[in-house]
Design a protein around this motif. Structure first.
Motif, PDB file in Angstrom:
ATOM      1  N   THR A  11       0.829  -1.207   0.000  1.00 13.56           N
ATOM      2  CA  THR A  11       0.000   0.000   0.000  1.00 13.56           C
ATOM      3  C   THR A  11       0.863   1.257   0.000  1.00 13.56           C
ATOM      4  OG1 THR A  11      -1.983   1.002   0.958  1.00 13.56           O
ATOM      5  CG2 THR A  11      -0.263   0.321   2.504  1.00 13.56           C
ATOM      6  N   THR A  12       0.201   2.388   0.053  1.00 11.89           N
ATOM      7  CA  THR A  12       0.869   3.682   0.049  1.00 11.89           C
ATOM      8  C   THR A  12       1.792   3.850   1.253  1.00 11.89           C
ATOM      9  OG1 THR A  12       0.501   6.087   0.109  1.00 11.89           O
ATOM     10  CG2 THR A  12      -1.128   4.702   1.209  1.00 11.89           C
ATOM     11  N   THR A  13       2.878   4.565   1.040  1.00 14.10           N
ATOM     12  CA  THR A  13       3.743   4.949   2.156  1.00 14.10           C
ATOM     13  C   THR A  13       3.185   6.172   2.882  1.00 14.10           C
ATOM     14  OG1 THR A  13       5.074   6.468   0.815  1.00 14.10           O
ATOM     15  CG2 THR A  13       5.783   4.149   0.895  1.00 14.10           C
ATOM     16  N   GLY A  14       2.288   6.881   2.210  1.00  9.06           N
ATOM     17  CA  GLY A  14       1.763   8.125   2.762  1.00  9.06           C
ATOM     18  C   GLY A  14       2.712   9.290   2.602  1.00  9.06           C
ATOM     19  N   LYS A  15       3.859   9.067   1.990  1.00 11.82           N
ATOM     20  CA  LYS A  15       4.880  10.104   1.822  1.00 11.82           C
ATOM     21  C   LYS A  15       4.895  10.558   0.365  1.00 11.82           C
ATOM     22  CE  LYS A  15       6.316   9.491   6.089  1.00 11.82           C
ATOM     23  NZ  LYS A  15       6.081  10.519   7.140  1.00 11.82           N
ATOM     24  N   MET A  16       3.888  11.340   0.014  1.00  9.19           N
ATOM     25  CA  MET A  16       3.727  11.712  -1.385  1.00  9.19           C
ATOM     26  C   MET A  16       4.850  12.613  -1.894  1.00  9.19           C
ATOM     27  SD  MET A  16       1.135   9.913  -1.831  1.00  9.19           S
ATOM     28  CE  MET A  16       0.797  10.316  -3.534  1.00  9.19           C
ATOM     29  N   GLU A  17       5.626  13.184  -0.964  1.00 10.72           N
ATOM     30  CA  GLU A  17       6.713  14.070  -1.373  1.00 10.72           C
ATOM     31  C   GLU A  17       7.995  13.311  -1.703  1.00 10.72           C
ATOM     32  OE1 GLU A  17       7.280  13.303   2.975  1.00 10.72           O
ATOM     33  OE2 GLU A  17       5.582  13.627   1.633  1.00 10.72           O
ATOM     34  N   MET A  18       8.011  12.014  -1.473  1.00  9.48           N
ATOM     35  CA  MET A  18       9.224  11.229  -1.728  1.00  9.48           C
ATOM     36  C   MET A  18       9.556  11.183  -3.212  1.00  9.48           C
ATOM     37  SD  MET A  18       9.031   7.892   0.772  1.00  9.48           S
ATOM     38  CE  MET A  18      10.477   7.175  -0.037  1.00  9.48           C
ATOM     39  N   PRO A  19      10.823  11.320  -3.563  1.00 10.02           N
ATOM     40  CA  PRO A  19      11.222  11.181  -4.969  1.00 10.02           C
ATOM     41  C   PRO A  19      10.899   9.771  -5.477  1.00 10.02           C
ATOM     42  CG  PRO A  19      12.977  12.168  -3.669  1.00 10.02           C
ATOM     43  CD  PRO A  19      11.948  11.685  -2.696  1.00 10.02           C
ATOM     44  N   TYR A  20      10.659   9.683  -6.772  1.00  7.93           N
ATOM     45  CA  TYR A  20      10.265   8.417  -7.378  1.00  7.93           C
ATOM     46  C   TYR A  20      11.303   7.328  -7.132  1.00  7.93           C
ATOM     47  CZ  TYR A  20       8.189   5.296 -10.850  1.00  7.93           C
ATOM     48  OH  TYR A  20       7.593   4.232 -11.465  1.00  7.93           O
ATOM     49  N   GLU A  21      12.568   7.689  -7.227  1.00  4.18           N
ATOM     50  CA  GLU A  21      13.631   6.697  -7.058  1.00  4.18           C
ATOM     51  C   GLU A  21      13.598   6.084  -5.663  1.00  4.18           C
ATOM     52  OE1 GLU A  21      13.984   9.775  -8.157  1.00  4.18           O
ATOM     53  OE2 GLU A  21      14.357   9.403 -10.298  1.00  4.18           O
ATOM     54  N   GLU A  22      13.292   6.904  -4.652  1.00 13.05           N
ATOM     55  CA  GLU A  22      13.222   6.395  -3.289  1.00 13.05           C
ATOM     56  C   GLU A  22      11.996   5.503  -3.102  1.00 13.05           C
ATOM     57  OE1 GLU A  22      13.695   9.344  -0.235  1.00 13.05           O
ATOM     58  OE2 GLU A  22      15.214  10.433  -1.398  1.00 13.05           O
ATOM     59  N   LEU A  23      10.871   5.904  -3.681  1.00 15.89           N
ATOM     60  CA  LEU A  23       9.673   5.067  -3.629  1.00 15.89           C
ATOM     61  C   LEU A  23       9.950   3.707  -4.269  1.00 15.89           C
ATOM     62  CD1 LEU A  23       6.867   7.592  -4.648  1.00 15.89           C
ATOM     63  CD2 LEU A  23       7.073   6.438  -2.445  1.00 15.89           C
ATOM     64  N   TYR A  24      10.608   3.747  -5.410  1.00 13.66           N
ATOM     65  CA  TYR A  24      10.936   2.511  -6.115  1.00 13.66           C
ATOM     66  C   TYR A  24      11.731   1.573  -5.211  1.00 13.66           C
ATOM     67  CZ  TYR A  24      13.093  -0.632  -9.506  1.00 13.66           C
ATOM     68  OH  TYR A  24      13.530  -1.755 -10.168  1.00 13.66           O
ATOM     69  N   GLU A  25      12.745   2.085  -4.542  1.00 16.10           N
ATOM     70  CA  GLU A  25      13.579   1.245  -3.688  1.00 16.10           C
ATOM     71  C   GLU A  25      12.806   0.689  -2.507  1.00 16.10           C
ATOM     72  OE1 GLU A  25      16.470   0.061  -4.350  1.00 16.10           O
ATOM     73  OE2 GLU A  25      16.575   1.187  -6.224  1.00 16.10           O
ATOM     74  N   VAL A  26      11.918   1.492  -1.940  1.00 16.41           N
ATOM     75  CA  VAL A  26      11.091   1.025  -0.821  1.00 16.41           C
ATOM     76  C   VAL A  26      10.216  -0.144  -1.261  1.00 16.41           C
ATOM     77  CG1 VAL A  26       9.132   1.629   0.674  1.00 16.41           C
ATOM     78  CG2 VAL A  26      11.078   3.190   0.453  1.00 16.41           C
ATOM     79  N   TYR A  27       9.561   0.017  -2.394  1.00 10.10           N
ATOM     80  CA  TYR A  27       8.680  -1.047  -2.872  1.00 10.10           C
ATOM     81  C   TYR A  27       9.463  -2.249  -3.382  1.00 10.10           C
ATOM     82  CZ  TYR A  27       4.714   2.061  -2.291  1.00 10.10           C
ATOM     83  OH  TYR A  27       3.756   2.876  -1.756  1.00 10.10           O
ATOM     84  N   ALA A  28      10.617  -2.014  -3.986  1.00  9.39           N
ATOM     85  CA  ALA A  28      11.435  -3.131  -4.460  1.00  9.39           C
ATOM     86  C   ALA A  28      11.856  -4.011  -3.292  1.00  9.39           C
ATOM     87  CB  ALA A  28      12.657  -2.604  -5.204  1.00  9.39           C
ATOM     88  N   GLN A  29      12.224  -3.404  -2.179  1.00 14.91           N
ATOM     89  CA  GLN A  29      12.612  -4.185  -1.003  1.00 14.91           C
ATOM     90  C   GLN A  29      11.465  -5.057  -0.518  1.00 14.91           C
ATOM     91  OE1 GLN A  29      13.285  -1.941   2.614  1.00 14.91           O
ATOM     92  NE2 GLN A  29      14.651  -3.507   3.455  1.00 14.91           N
TER      93      GLN A  29
END
Length: 285
Positions: A109-127
Motif C-alpha cells: 500500500t501507500t507509504t503516505g509520503k507523497m513528497e518522496m522522490p520516485y527513485e526512493e519510492l521505487y527502492e522502498v517497494y522493491a525491497q
C-alpha cells in the motif's frame, strides 16, 4: 502464479477476493495505534481464524497482511530493519490459515509520503516485493493507493523483480476523483499501459456509489477490473469507532450490480467480514 494461470482464473469470472482485515482485527482485540503487522505476528490466531473464514466463505484470493510492511511505514514503529523478516512471517501466517484453498496475494500500500522522490519510492517497494517473492506469494496487489506515482513505482519494481501478476486498486471519491489529484479513469489507463494485470478501486465508499465508476473503468481498459468497496459509509460512534451500516445482504445486492457493470474481481474492504463474502458468492454464482 504464471500469467497463463492468471488468465485461466480470470476467464472464470467473477473472481472472489477476501474482505476487510483491520476492522475485524480491532473487533478481535487489536489495540488502536499499534503496528498492525507486528501485532499479527505476535497474535496470529486472530488472523488465522479470519482468513479461514474467508476461505470457507468462498474467497479465491486472500491478501496476506503485509499491507504496510514497507520500510517507510515500519520506521514509525522502529521496525524498518525488519522488512524481510516481517513479510516472510506474515505470508506464512496466511499460508497456514488457507493452505492450498486460496491464492495468496502479497499486499502493498501507500507509504503516505507523497513528497518522496520516485527513485526512493521505487527502492522502498522493491525491497518489500523481493521479500514477498521470497516468501512465496502467488501474486501481488497494490491497494488503497492514493496517488498514481506510488502505484507506478510498485509496478516498475515488480516488473524488474518478478513475473507475478500485479493487481492495482486505488481509493477514490464517489465520482472517481483521486485524493491526491487526477481521476481514476486516467490512472487505470496509465497503469494498464505499464503492464498492470488488473486495475480498479477499493475502500473509500460503499458499492452503492460505484456503479458508474466501474462502468466507465470497464469501457476504458481491457485488463480485468477490480472492485473491493467498504460496507457503505461509516458513522463514528461515541467511542470514536467507525461503524459500517450496510449489512451483508444489501452489500451483495450492490456487488452483483458491480459485476454486471463490469467488475471481474470482487470483494470487500472496511466493515466487511466472511459473512459478506459468503453472501456475495451466493448471489453472483
Amino acid at each position: 502464479m504464471t500469467k497463463r494461470e492468471w488468465n485461466d482464473l480470470i476467464a472464470r469470472r467473477p473472481v472472489i477476493l477476501d474482505g476487510a482485515t483491520g476492522s475485524n482485527l480491532i473487533q478481535a482485540g487489536m489495540p488502536r495505534g499499534v503496528c498492525t503487522e507486528e501485532w499479527i505476528i505476535q497474535n496470529p490466531q486472530s488472523l488465522t481464524e479470519l482468513q479461514r473464514g474467508y476461505a470457507d466463505a468462498g474467497s479465491q484470493i486472500v491478501y496476506a497482511p503485509t499491507f504496510a510492511a514497507n520500510a517507510v511505514s515500519l520506521k514509525g514503529h522502529g521496525l524498518e530493519d525488519k522488512v524481510e523478516e516481517m513479510n516472510r512471517e506474515l505470508v506464512a501466517v496466511t499460508r497456514g490459515a488457507v493452505g492450498t484453498r486460496c491464492l495468496v496475494a502479497g499486499d502493498i500500500t501507500t507509504t503516505g509520503k507523497m513528497e518522496m522522490p520516485y527513485e526512493e519510492l521505487y527502492e522502498v517497494y522493491a525491497q518489500q516485493i523481493r521479500s514477498l517473492c521470497t516468501a512465496g506469494v502467488d501474486l501481488l496487489v497494490a491497494e488503497t493507493m492514493i496517488g498514481i506515482q506510488e502505484t507506478m513505482a510498485v509496478l516498475d519494481a515488480a516488473h524488474e523483480i518478478c513475473d507475478l501478476p500485479v493487481m492495482c486498486s486505488m481509493t477514490v471519491e464517489a465520482d472517481g476523483s483521486l485524493f491526491f489529484g487526477g481521476h481514476i479513469l486516467e490512472a487505470v489507463v496509465s497503469l494498464e499501459e505499464m503492464g498492470a494485470d488488473a486495475v480498479g478501486i477499493n475502500c473509500s465508499v460503499g458499492p452503492d456509489q460505484l456503479e458508474a465508476v466501474v462502468t466507465n473503468i470497464k469501457k476504458n481498459v481491457k485488463v480485468p477490473v477490480l472492485a473491493k468497496p467498504n460496507a457503505g459509509m461509516p458513522v463514528i460512534d461515541d467511542e470514536g469507532n467507525a461503524v459500517y451500516q450496510m449489512g451483508a445482504e444489501e452489500f451483495s445486492v450492490h456487488m452483483e450490480r458491480l459485476v454486471k457493470a463490469g467488475a471481474d474481481l470482487i470483494g470487500g474492504c472496511c466493515g466487511t467480514s466472511p459473512e459478506y463474502i459468503r453472501e456475495v458468492r451466493k448471489r453472483v454464482f
